[in-house]
Structure formats: C-alpha cells, structure tokens
Scaffold this active site. Structure first.
Site, short mmCIF file in Angstrom:
data_model
loop_
_atom_site.label_atom_id
_atom_site.label_comp_id
_atom_site.label_asym_id
_atom_site.label_seq_id
_atom_site.Cartn_x
_atom_site.Cartn_y
_atom_site.Cartn_z
N GLU A 1 0.86 -1.19 0.00
CA GLU A 1 0.00 0.00 0.00
C GLU A 1 0.89 1.23 0.00
O GLU A 1 2.04 1.16 0.42
CB GLU A 1 -0.85 0.04 1.29
CG GLU A 1 -1.84 -1.09 1.41
CD GLU A 1 -2.25 -1.34 2.86
OE1 GLU A 1 -1.91 -0.54 3.75
OE2 GLU A 1 -2.92 -2.35 3.10
N LYS B 1 2.30 4.62 1.52
CA LYS B 1 2.43 5.12 2.89
C LYS B 1 1.98 6.58 2.87
O LYS B 1 2.64 7.44 2.30
CB LYS B 1 3.87 5.00 3.38
CG LYS B 1 4.04 5.43 4.83
CD LYS B 1 5.45 5.14 5.33
CE LYS B 1 5.55 5.32 6.84
NZ LYS B 1 5.15 6.61 7.35
N ARG C 1 -2.40 8.80 11.98
CA ARG C 1 -3.03 7.50 12.15
C ARG C 1 -4.32 7.67 12.94
O ARG C 1 -4.37 8.45 13.89
CB ARG C 1 -2.06 6.61 12.93
CG ARG C 1 -2.47 5.17 13.10
CD ARG C 1 -2.06 4.38 11.88
NE ARG C 1 -2.32 2.96 12.05
CZ ARG C 1 -1.43 2.09 12.48
NH1 ARG C 1 -0.22 2.49 12.81
NH2 ARG C 1 -1.72 0.81 12.57
N ARG D 1 -3.02 8.01 17.41
CA ARG D 1 -2.03 7.01 17.83
C ARG D 1 -1.72 7.04 19.30
O ARG D 1 -1.30 6.06 19.89
CB ARG D 1 -0.73 7.29 17.09
CG ARG D 1 -0.43 6.29 16.06
CD ARG D 1 0.89 6.59 15.52
NE ARG D 1 1.89 6.11 16.46
CZ ARG D 1 3.04 5.63 16.06
NH1 ARG D 1 3.32 5.58 14.79
NH2 ARG D 1 3.91 5.21 16.93
N GLU E 1 -5.46 6.12 8.01
CA GLU E 1 -4.68 7.36 8.11
C GLU E 1 -5.56 8.52 7.65
O GLU E 1 -6.19 8.43 6.59
CB GLU E 1 -3.44 7.22 7.21
CG GLU E 1 -2.44 8.33 7.31
CD GLU E 1 -1.33 8.07 8.33
OE1 GLU E 1 -1.42 7.11 9.12
OE2 GLU E 1 -0.39 8.88 8.35
N PHE F 1 -7.10 1.14 6.00
CA PHE F 1 -6.34 0.00 5.51
C PHE F 1 -6.51 -1.27 6.35
O PHE F 1 -5.91 -2.30 6.03
CB PHE F 1 -4.86 0.34 5.34
CG PHE F 1 -4.23 1.10 6.47
CD1 PHE F 1 -3.97 0.50 7.66
CD2 PHE F 1 -3.90 2.44 6.30
CE1 PHE F 1 -3.38 1.19 8.71
CE2 PHE F 1 -3.32 3.15 7.34
CZ PHE F 1 -3.06 2.52 8.55
N ARG G 1 5.48 -3.59 17.53
CA ARG G 1 6.23 -3.29 16.32
C ARG G 1 6.93 -4.57 15.91
O ARG G 1 7.68 -5.14 16.69
CB ARG G 1 7.27 -2.20 16.61
CG ARG G 1 7.94 -1.65 15.38
CD ARG G 1 9.05 -0.68 15.76
NE ARG G 1 8.59 0.49 16.48
CZ ARG G 1 7.99 1.53 15.92
NH1 ARG G 1 7.79 1.54 14.61
NH2 ARG G 1 7.60 2.57 16.62
N LYS H 1 7.98 -0.52 6.55
CA LYS H 1 7.80 0.79 5.90
C LYS H 1 9.04 1.14 5.11
O LYS H 1 10.16 0.93 5.58
CB LYS H 1 7.48 1.86 6.95
CG LYS H 1 8.46 1.97 8.09
CD LYS H 1 7.99 2.96 9.15
CE LYS H 1 8.98 2.98 10.30
NZ LYS H 1 8.55 3.75 11.46
P1 AMP Z 1 6.18 6.03 10.93
O1 AMP Z 1 5.20 7.04 11.46
O2 AMP Z 1 7.21 6.62 10.02
O3 AMP Z 1 6.73 5.17 12.05
O4 AMP Z 1 5.37 5.00 9.98
C1 AMP Z 1 4.28 4.27 10.41
C2 AMP Z 1 3.02 5.07 10.19
O5 AMP Z 1 2.71 5.20 8.81
C3 AMP Z 1 1.78 4.44 10.73
O6 AMP Z 1 1.65 4.62 12.11
C4 AMP Z 1 0.68 5.16 9.97
O7 AMP Z 1 0.34 6.35 10.64
C5 AMP Z 1 1.36 5.55 8.67
N1 AMP Z 1 0.78 4.92 7.48
C6 AMP Z 1 0.57 5.55 6.32
N2 AMP Z 1 0.06 4.74 5.39
C7 AMP Z 1 -0.10 3.53 5.97
C8 AMP Z 1 -0.59 2.27 5.52
N3 AMP Z 1 -1.00 2.08 4.27
N4 AMP Z 1 -0.57 1.24 6.41
C9 AMP Z 1 -0.13 1.41 7.68
N5 AMP Z 1 0.34 2.59 8.16
C10 AMP Z 1 0.37 3.63 7.32
#
Ligand code: AMP
Length: 577
Positions: free
Chosen positions: A235, A237, A242, A259, A287, A328, A435, A441
């Site tokens: 998917e 990002k 969130r 979150r 999101e 998602f 996690r 990611k």
């Molecule tokens: P990070 O904030 O860099 O740790 O990346 C994880 C975050 O990406 C998640 O907590 C979501 O808020 C966001 N996110 C964006 N798109 C998606 C997706 N398709 N699936 C899951 N998380 C996503």
C-alpha cells in the site's frame, strides 16, 4: 504504599526479567485484590488505567517546584540532585530524605484517590496543593515512586508485558490470556481482577475505547523488504495522522482515536457522516490525510498540519483543508474481533464492509490483485454536494512479485505525493501496540529516527531570543541517551510555540542550556551514524535535520539505541569522529 515502593526497589535492583516477574507475582499474591489491581496500574507507569481518558496534568517542572518547597533546598542543590540522577523520582528521594517522615500509613488506595482528586482539580495552584498534601504524608521512598508514577516514568525495567506475566504467574492464568484481556480492556487492574476470579475469557472489547495500534519496522530498500515474507500486500504510505475509527449504531455512533489513543473526533467533524454510512459495528484502522479533491490524492502532512492542534475546527478550515480517511485495516466487524485472522482475510472483509456501506459511490481499486491507481474512491456523506467534500476511502492494495517491481511501485507512490510504501505480510494477524516485521515501511531517507528532546539552547543571530537548538536522545531500556544536536528545522511559528513550552517545562536552567522534560518527540533525518564520545549513546548523527514535530508519538515510542546500532552496522562505510 510502603510495600509497593519496596517491591519497586527490589524489581529495579535486578536485571533478570524472570526475577522481576517472580517478585511482582509474589507481591500481588500478598495483597488484597483491590490493592493488587491498583498496584498493577501504578507499576505499568500509569496513574489511571490506560482506557480512561483521565490525565493528571501535573507537569514535571511543577512537580519539581513542590518537591523543592518541601525539601527547603536551594535551586542549585535541586538542580545538582536532578543532574546526578536524571530522574525526578530518584532526585526527590535524595532531597527529601532529611525532611520527610520516616514512617507513614499511606495506602495505594489513598494514593489512587489523591490522583483522582488531582485530575479533577482545575488549575496548577489547586493541583500543586494536592500534590503537596500527598507528598507530605509520604516517606522519601514512597515519594520517590509517587513522583515516578506522576511523571509516567518508573525506570525500573518493568514493561507492561512483564506486569502481565506476573499476573499470569500470580493467578495461575496463561500469559496469552492475560495479554489478550489487557489489550481488549486497556486496563491492567481490571485484567488482574478477572485473572483472580478465573474469568479472563469474559473480557470484551470496549467499543469507543481505543486499542493499541499495530506498528511497522523500517526497511532500507526493496531488496531488504523481500527477505521477510513471501506474500505481501503493498500500500502507499500516506503522510497524515493514524486514526482508529469506532462505528456503532448507538451513541456516540462514531469515535476517532489518534495514535496516542486520544479522542480526535471533534477535529474531523466531516468524517462523522461518511463513517455513519457503514451498516455494522466496526473498528477500523487508517490514516487521516489532507486531500486534493480534484486530483483525488493525498497531500503532504504540512497541509494537514494547518488544521491540527485545534480542538474545534471551523467550516472555513474544513473547506480550506479537506481531509480523507484512508482505511487499511479492520479490527472488529459483525460483532466479532477479527485481529487474529490473517491480513488476507481482514483485507477481504474490509472490501465487503465498504461494498455494504449505505451510500458509497465507489470503493475504487481494491483487493490484493488490484491496480495501484487512484480513481475516485469515495464513500460520500449524505450532503456531500452541499458542504465540503467528505471522504472515507479504502486504501488501494497491490501485490509486488520482485524487488524491481517494488522499487517501481515506490517511485510511483512518491510521484503521487505519498511518503513511500507499506509492505505487509498477508498471513499476519493484527498485533495491537507491537512493532514487528509483519508490517514494513519503506521511505526515502537513509533512515529517520524518532527521538525525544532532552535539552535546548538559545539560538544565534535572529534566533537569539528563541530556544532553537535541540539536543535529543534515543531510548535504551529505561534510560534516555543523547545521540545528537540539531538546529531546529521547524517553522518560526513552531519554534516560538516550542520555546514557550520549553520555558514552562524546564527541569534545570543552566544559563545557556536548559534541561527540559523529555516529552517532545521529533523526527530527524541524517546522512550517517558515526561513533562518538561526545554523546551518551556513543553515537552521533552526521548532519542531523529536524523533519517535524511528532505530536502523535509519545516518548515511549521513540527509537532505541538498538536501532541506532543497526543503522550504524548497515552503513557501507562505518565512520567515526
Ligand atoms: P512512521 O510514522 O514513520 O513510524 O510509519 C508508520 C506510520 O505510517 C503508521 O503509524 C501510519 O500512521 C502511517 N501509514 C501511512 N500509510 C499507511 C498504511 N498504508 N498502512 C499502515 N500505516 C500507514
């Protein structure tokens, strides 16, 4: 309270996890179930159960002023004590030792009552008076742990998962049963009561109370992503915030949680109507993004930021920055918790949920084999034509069959203005609050780290009047270890806002440098990780840049020393200064 403080000391005194669990289980068994339940909450580093949206709102700086007043110590002595321990509770123990009573009759139930009164009291003066009254009755050791619980940092190497294990051991339950009940209830105390009564199986999800979010691990490139599992859902990002949506046919009908598990429904009023078009009781994960209504794509986080931080949002700002909720995952549907089912099934279920919604126009390209394009994919609210455009969207999902394919998809995602890709194991269950490597990611930067600001300095030149230089730290167990210092890359308005916050949350004013409460999480990018003895972590970031404030993350969620070490090892040319 004395017994709790003593057991906390003993737990902090051993590094062995099994020993910590044994000590705690023994302690639980030796108390009444009321005391044990409250202790379980306190020993998870909380004043109240997680699901309750109650906070003490007593800041570290405020707490430290009360301790200083009770200790009759000069500012310099207080600062020195804090510097020695780096922990308010331990410092409070030291400075109160000569003045606090040697014995007390304080019970954990009374402390819990006092916390409730503090949460209810309004204004710093009223709260400080209650903190003073409580600490006055406490022995230095009790004060140490009361202070630690108020700051939310026990630092005795006891994670909530170990408290769960201790409950299982104390009441002859299975660790998995305890963990599941706690996840559903968000209340470790209530979980303990159920374990004691042998009724863990009766725990049910509390609708309209959030459950933890599943978290992702970073990968460096498409090659690495392919090493973890065979069948992946891919998917985009999205760069927003969130949100977990709870939808039901009873009041309050729709609730959105961030979150940090705070309720944010009022910040996105336009999402309520489209979410109400679903026909069953649901918990969704997705999101919230700023949305380009003509191009049908997400806009960068900086757009969304324009309307964050306000509790009530005007219609004007809703029109200026329209949002969409890109969904998602589904955690609960048809009166069943579905987190244990593999993503493959949850994904199909989510398609069905969207297809059954009362007024969706279309749900766009979905399904694991679907194309990763953005056609209008909108579940519109009842009066979409009258008001600002409102949307709830099923996140498009695709499959990648090689690293090259994934790399192409990554570029396409970037062209669409998204941050990168999320790569998810189709066979994985949804693991709240964990996690793991089931969700990966993939972003542009070599890596970014989420770190917490521990000290700030006045800037130079036109920034001489603002605190613009931040020293930041990663986590190593209970310790925070500095790993770099960066000039703020934030906007002038953000720097001004943060200056005010840092001034109000200073723990020690050392003239040019101020040690501040470790609460502000920022995301930093950098070019490399180097070995360095300048920072406590033993590492320094090369050319660190502050990308943004991460209001959505708590200091518990920042990156660890372990991650820094991994990034260091992964670099092709390790460097040192
Ligand atoms: P990070 O904030 O860099 O740790 O990346 C994880 C975050 O990406 C998640 O907590 C979501 O808020 C966001 N996110 C964006 N798109 C998606 C997706 N398709 N699936 C899951 N998380 C996503």
């Amino acid at each position: 309270m004395h017994a709790l403080a003593k057991i906390a000391e003993a737990i902090g005194g051993t590094t062995k996890k099994t020993e910590k669990v044994r000590l705690l289980a023994e302690y639980f068994r030796s108390r009444t179930v009321d005391e044990a339940a409250i202790s379980a909450v306190f020993l998870s580093g909380r004043a109240f159960p997680a699901w309750e949206e109650v906070t003490l709102q007593v800041g570290g700086a405020q707490l430290w002023r009360v301790v200083g007043m009770l200790a009759h110590k000069s500012e310099a002595l207080l600062t020195a004590a804090y510097r020695r321990h780096g922990d308010l509770g331990a410092a409070a123990y030291e400075v109160l030792r000569s003045v606090a009573p040697a014995h007390s009759t304080l019970t954990v139930l009374q402390v819990a009552e006092a916390f409730r009164a503090m949460a209810r009291a309004s204004g710093p003066a009223a709260k400080s008076a209650l903190v003073t009254a409580l600490l006055q009755q406490a022995t230095p050791l009790e004060a140490k742990y009361i202070v630690k619980i108020i700051t939310g940092e026990l630092r005795i190497g006891l994670k909530e998962s170990l408290v769960e294990e201790a409950i299982a051991k104390a009441y002859s339950a299975t660790p998995a049963g305890v963990q599941r009940a706690n996840m559903l209830l968000g209340d470790i105390g209530e979980t303990l009561r159920l374990a004691d009564a042998g009724r863990l199986g009766e725990a049910r999800l509390r609708l309209f109370h959030p459950i933890g979010f599943m978290l992702a691990s970073p990968v460096e490139d498409a090659e690495e992503a392919f090493t973890y599992f065979d069948h992946a859902a891919v998917e985009d990002k999205y760069d927003g915030i969130r949100a977990q949506a709870h939808v039901a046919d009873r009041e309050p009908y729709v609730c959105l949680f961030s979150r940090t598990l705070d309720e944010v429904t009022e910040s996105f009023p336009e999402l309520i109507a489209p979410l109400s078009t679903f026909t069953e009781t649901l918990v969704l994960d997705g999101e919230i993004v700023a949305w380009d209504t003509s191009e049908h794509r997400a806009l960068p986080f900086s757009e969304l930021q324009k309307r964050l931080g306000r509790k009530k949002v005007s219609e004007a700002i809703q029109r200026e920055v329209p949002v969409a909720y890109v969904v998602f995952d589904v955690l609960y549907a048809g009166d069943k918790l579905v987190i244990d089912r593999p993503l493959r099934e949850r994904s199909a279920l989510l398609d069905r949920v969207f297809a059954a919604a009362r007024r969706p126009v279309t749900v766009g390209p979905t399904g694991v084999q679907g194309r990763l394009t953005f056609e209008p994919a909108v579940a519109a609210g009842p009066d979409a034509s009258a008001g600002p455009p409102v949307q709830v969207i099923r996140a498009p999902v695709a499959a990648a069959d090689s690293p090259q394919h994934l790399a192409e998809m990554f570029e396409k995602a970037r062209e669409r203005g998204n941050e990168g890709l999320m790569i998810k194991d189709l066979e994985s269950p949804y693991t709240p609050g964990r996690r793991g490597r089931a969700w990966l990611k993939l972003k542009r930067e070599l890596a970014t780290l989420d770190v917490v600001v521990t000290a700030v300095e006045w800037g130079h030149g036109k920034r001489a009047n603002v605190l613009s230089d931040y020293t930041f730290a990663v986590r190593d167990g209970d310790r925070l270890l500095s790993v770099g210092k960066a000039y703020s890359g934030l906007t002038d308005a953000e720097i001004a806002k943060m200056t005010k916050w840092f001034l109000e949350h200073t723990l020690a004013d050392q003239g040019f440098v101020r040690l501040v409460e470790p609460k502000v999480v920022i995301e930093v990018a950098f070019n490399a990780v180097m070995r360095s003895d300048r920072h406590e972590s033993g590492f320094a970031l090369r050319f660190p840049r502050i990308l943004r404030l991460r209001d959505d993350k708590t200091p518990h969620e920042i990156d660890t020393l372990e991650t820094v070490k991994e990034i260091y090892k992964r670099q092709k040319f390790p460097q040192s200064v």
